[in-house]
Structure formats: structure tokens, C-alpha cells
Design a protein around this motif. Structure first.
Motif, PDB file in Angstrom:
ATOM      1  N   ILE A  32       0.857  -1.182   0.000  1.00 41.69           N
ATOM      2  CA  ILE A  32       0.000   0.000   0.000  1.00 41.69           C
ATOM      3  C   ILE A  32       0.898   1.238   0.000  1.00 41.69           C
ATOM      4  N   LYS A  33       0.654   2.117  -0.967  1.00 40.35           N
ATOM      5  CA  LYS A  33       1.448   3.333  -1.107  1.00 40.35           C
ATOM      6  C   LYS A  33       0.605   4.600  -0.950  1.00 40.35           C
ATOM      7  N   GLY A  34      -0.703   4.474  -1.178  1.00 38.27           N
ATOM      8  CA  GLY A  34      -1.594   5.624  -1.115  1.00 38.27           C
ATOM      9  C   GLY A  34      -2.717   5.417  -0.121  1.00 38.27           C
ATOM     10  N   LEU A  35      -3.045   6.474   0.611  1.00 38.40           N
ATOM     11  CA  LEU A  35      -4.114   6.427   1.611  1.00 38.40           C
ATOM     12  C   LEU A  35      -5.154   7.493   1.300  1.00 38.40           C
ATOM     13  N   LEU A  36      -6.383   7.049   1.119  1.00 36.68           N
ATOM     14  CA  LEU A  36      -7.516   7.953   0.945  1.00 36.68           C
ATOM     15  C   LEU A  36      -8.208   8.013   2.299  1.00 36.68           C
ATOM     16  N   ILE A  37      -8.097   9.150   2.963  1.00 38.58           N
ATOM     17  CA  ILE A  37      -8.544   9.258   4.344  1.00 38.58           C
ATOM     18  C   ILE A  37      -9.727  10.220   4.464  1.00 38.58           C
ATOM     19  N   ASP A  38     -10.754   9.754   5.154  1.00 42.36           N
ATOM     20  CA  ASP A  38     -11.922  10.574   5.441  1.00 42.36           C
ATOM     21  C   ASP A  38     -11.540  11.664   6.439  1.00 42.36           C
ATOM     22  N   LEU A  39     -12.321  12.721   6.460  1.00 38.67           N
ATOM     23  CA  LEU A  39     -12.039  13.844   7.359  1.00 38.67           C
ATOM     24  C   LEU A  39     -12.846  13.774   8.663  1.00 38.67           C
ATOM     25  N   ASP A  40     -14.156  13.967   8.567  1.00 32.63           N
ATOM     26  CA  ASP A  40     -15.000  14.116   9.754  1.00 32.63           C
ATOM     27  C   ASP A  40     -15.110  12.829  10.566  1.00 32.63           C
ATOM     28  N   ASN A  41     -14.752  12.958  11.828  1.00 29.24           N
ATOM     29  CA  ASN A  41     -14.794  11.872  12.816  1.00 29.24           C
ATOM     30  C   ASN A  41     -13.820  10.740  12.524  1.00 29.24           C
ATOM     31  N   THR A  42     -12.942  10.948  11.531  1.00 33.13           N
ATOM     32  CA  THR A  42     -11.856  10.007  11.278  1.00 33.13           C
ATOM     33  C   THR A  42     -10.540  10.633  11.738  1.00 33.13           C
ATOM     34  N   ILE A  43     -10.241  11.843  11.216  1.00 38.36           N
ATOM     35  CA  ILE A  43      -9.000  12.508  11.638  1.00 38.36           C
ATOM     36  C   ILE A  43      -9.253  13.714  12.535  1.00 38.36           C
ATOM     37  N   VAL A  44     -10.432  14.314  12.414  1.00 44.26           N
ATOM     38  CA  VAL A  44     -10.835  15.396  13.319  1.00 44.26           C
ATOM     39  C   VAL A  44     -12.314  15.221  13.668  1.00 44.26           C
ATOM     40  N   PRO A  45     -12.723  15.610  14.870  1.00 40.11           N
ATOM     41  CA  PRO A  45     -14.154  15.579  15.193  1.00 40.11           C
ATOM     42  C   PRO A  45     -14.942  16.435  14.191  1.00 40.11           C
ATOM     43  N   ARG A  46     -16.179  16.058  13.945  1.00 41.33           N
ATOM     44  CA  ARG A  46     -16.986  16.679  12.889  1.00 41.33           C
ATOM     45  C   ARG A  46     -17.045  18.202  12.952  1.00 41.33           C
ATOM     46  N   LYS A  47     -17.134  18.771  14.109  1.00 41.39           N
ATOM     47  CA  LYS A  47     -17.279  20.229  14.213  1.00 41.39           C
ATOM     48  C   LYS A  47     -15.943  20.962  14.386  1.00 41.39           C
ATOM     49  N   GLU A  48     -14.866  20.235  14.451  1.00 45.30           N
ATOM     50  CA  GLU A  48     -13.539  20.831  14.676  1.00 45.30           C
ATOM     51  C   GLU A  48     -13.016  21.483  13.399  1.00 45.30           C
ATOM     52  N   ARG A  49     -12.391  22.633  13.556  1.00 50.71           N
ATOM     53  CA  ARG A  49     -11.848  23.346  12.400  1.00 50.71           C
ATOM     54  C   ARG A  49     -10.321  23.408  12.411  1.00 50.71           C
ATOM     55  N   GLU A  50      -9.732  23.030  13.517  1.00 49.73           N
ATOM     56  CA  GLU A  50      -8.272  23.071  13.650  1.00 49.73           C
ATOM     57  C   GLU A  50      -7.727  21.648  13.792  1.00 49.73           C
ATOM     58  N   VAL A  51      -6.459  21.486  13.453  1.00 56.02           N
ATOM     59  CA  VAL A  51      -5.831  20.173  13.599  1.00 56.02           C
ATOM     60  C   VAL A  51      -4.875  20.194  14.787  1.00 56.02           C
ATOM     61  N   SER A  52      -4.771  19.054  15.446  1.00 55.51           N
ATOM     62  CA  SER A  52      -3.911  18.951  16.624  1.00 55.51           C
ATOM     63  C   SER A  52      -2.462  18.732  16.217  1.00 55.51           C
ATOM     64  N   LYS A  53      -1.586  19.008  17.152  1.00 57.19           N
ATOM     65  CA  LYS A  53      -0.153  18.772  16.933  1.00 57.19           C
ATOM     66  C   LYS A  53       0.094  17.287  16.679  1.00 57.19           C
TER      67      LYS A  53
END
Length: 172
Positions: A32-53
Motif C-alpha cells: 500500500i502506497k496511497g491512503l484515501l482518508i476521510d475527514l470528519d470523525n476520522t481525523i478530526v471531530p466533525r465540528k472541529e476546524r483546527e488540527v492537533s499537533k
């Protein structure tokens, strides 16, 4: 078609508590070389607008390990674009998952094929089903928050029923 074979379309290849628990050595062994990643509730909570360190560091580690990443989200471009920019990755917004076109666009951006691409997301009916329809490796993660759109809350109940029959979990 039997009930079990029908439900397989909704089963992920892997299931983890969090993106931070994903076994990337396992993915590398599968080429596997490529990752298609969902945004809401996968990498950030749905209502979050900022990313964590921690998230910025996780994406940096992915790059160091040789993975190419594209965020694929059904959300609007303004929010997804801002988060994608913060993480230094391209974005496919308003993806209309589980439609194939979004996954195809993501693979085109990453310059990967089906055998080299995995989908990571928190929803069975968009991320997992869409990835399985494309014959991509699929990884389901537990949603980061309980905040969902009203129709997603309904689908979450169906997801729980489907997951009762899921076998082969690596972590959850």
C-alpha cells in the motif's frame, strides 16, 4: 445472494480504535502506497476546524514512511481545504461517497492504483462500502465524536448491527 455475502460489502478489511493505532508495517507489506482518508470523525471531530499537533506529526510520519495521502470528504471545500492545507495534503471535497468517482479522483491525485491504495474512514456506508466497491483495502476506525448529522445517526444504528457479524478484527 446469501445474507453473509451481501454483508461482506460492508465489512472493513481492518478495524481500529483510532488512526493512531493503524499498523502501517502491515500496510507496507501489502504494497500500500496511497491512503484515501476521510475527514470528519476520522481525523478530526466533525465540528472541529483546527488540527492537533499529534495529527500533524502523524501525517508527517506517514510521509516519512513513504505513504502518499489524500483527504476524501463529503464535506464542503472551504473546511476540508483548510484542514488539508494545514496537514500538507490534497483534498477531494464534496466527494459524494460511496460513489466511485471520488475514490478514482483520489487515486489519480496520488498516482496509485487499486492494489496500492487503502481507504481509512469512520463510516461503513460511505468509506468502507465505497472502498470495497472499488476493491481497495478498507480500514474502519471508531468515530472521534458522537456529533453527527441526523441521517448519519440513523446509519450508525445500522452500522452497529452490521458490525455484530464482523469477524477478523485486528484491534476492536
Amino acid at each position: 445472494m446469501s445474507k453473509k455475502s451481501f454483508l461482506k460489502k460492508f465489512y472493513p478489511d481492518e478495524y481500529y480504535e483510532s488512526i493512531f493505532n493503524i499498523d502501517f508495517k502491515w500496510l507496507q507489506k501489502r504494497n500500500i502506497k496511497g491512503l484515501l482518508i476521510d475527514l470528519d470523525n476520522t481525523i478530526v471531530p466533525r465540528k472541529e476546524r483546527e488540527v492537533s499537533k499529534n495529527l500533524i506529526e502523524w501525517f508527517s510520519e506517514l510521509s516519512k514512511k513513504g505513504f502518499k495521502v489524500c483527504i476524501i470528504s463529503n464535506n464542503w471545500k472551504a473546511r476540508t481545504g483548510k484542514i488539508g492545507k494545514s496537514l500538507g495534503v490534497p483534498v477531494v471535497a464534496r466527494a459524494v461517497k460511496p460513489r466511485r468517482k471520488a475514490f478514482e479522483r483520489g487515486m489519480k491525485i496520488l498516482k496509485t492504483n487499486r492494489e496500492q491504495t487503502a481507504v481509512i474512514g469512520d463510516q461503513i456506508f460511505t468509506d468502507v462500502f465505497g472502498g470495497n466497491r472499488m476493491n481497495l483495502l478498507t480500514i474502519l476506525v471508531v468515530p472521534l465524536s458522537k456529533s453527527d448529522l441526523f441521517y448519519t445517526k440513523i446509519l450508525r444504528k445500522l452500522e452497529r448491527l452490521i458490525l455484530k457479524g464482523y469477524k477478523g478484527s485486528r484491534e476492536c
